[in-house]
Design a protein around this motif. Structure first.
Motif, short mmCIF file in Angstrom:
data_model
loop_
_atom_site.label_atom_id
_atom_site.label_comp_id
_atom_site.label_asym_id
_atom_site.label_seq_id
_atom_site.Cartn_x
_atom_site.Cartn_y
_atom_site.Cartn_z
N SER A 22 2.55 4.26 -0.17
CA SER A 22 2.37 2.89 -0.67
C SER A 22 2.68 2.81 -2.16
CB SER A 22 0.95 2.40 -0.40
OG SER A 22 0.77 2.18 0.97
N GLY A 62 10.81 1.06 -1.38
CA GLY A 62 10.06 0.12 -0.55
C GLY A 62 10.96 -0.87 0.15
N ARG A 120 5.26 3.46 8.14
CA ARG A 120 4.80 4.41 7.12
C ARG A 120 3.78 5.40 7.66
NH1 ARG A 120 4.24 0.34 2.01
NH2 ARG A 120 6.38 -0.41 2.08
N ALA A 128 6.39 2.95 -2.63
CA ALA A 128 7.05 1.75 -2.15
C ALA A 128 6.77 0.52 -3.01
CB ALA A 128 6.64 1.47 -0.71
N ASN A 129 5.64 0.53 -3.71
CA ASN A 129 5.22 -0.69 -4.39
C ASN A 129 5.14 -0.62 -5.91
OD1 ASN A 129 4.80 -2.20 -1.96
ND2 ASN A 129 3.02 -0.93 -1.60
N MET A 166 8.09 -4.56 -5.64
CA MET A 166 8.45 -3.54 -4.67
C MET A 166 9.58 -2.68 -5.25
SD MET A 166 9.38 -3.95 -0.62
CE MET A 166 7.71 -4.31 -0.14
#
Length: 72
Positions: free
Chosen positions: A30, A5, A15, A33-34, A1
């Motif tokens: 996403s 994130g 989100r 964040a990841n 992450m």
């Protein structure tokens, strides 16, 4: 992450709401964040800060806390 994130998780950010308010796709959020290799643009960070009602400087400092000037 990523740091972004982690920040969004600590703030319990939805989100889907951020995506709707900013126009940034849920897929892109996403990724931001990841995936640590995904580059976060300044305009995206600013829009995210506005969407979650935080000072853009606060989120910027959190996300960029690892950056340091090179000592000569």
């Amino acid at each position: 992450m990523t740091d972004l994130g982690l920040y969004l998780s600590r703030k319990s950010v939805n989100r889907s709401d951020v995506s709707r308010k900013t126009g940034i796709s849920k897929t892109r959020l996403s990724e931001l964040a990841n995936n640590k290799k995904t580059k976060l643009r300044a305009d995206e960070l600013y829009l995210i800060a506005l969407a979650i009602d935080v000072d853009p400087c606060e989120i910027f400092e959190e996300v960029c806390k690892e950056l340091k000037l090179v000592e000569k």
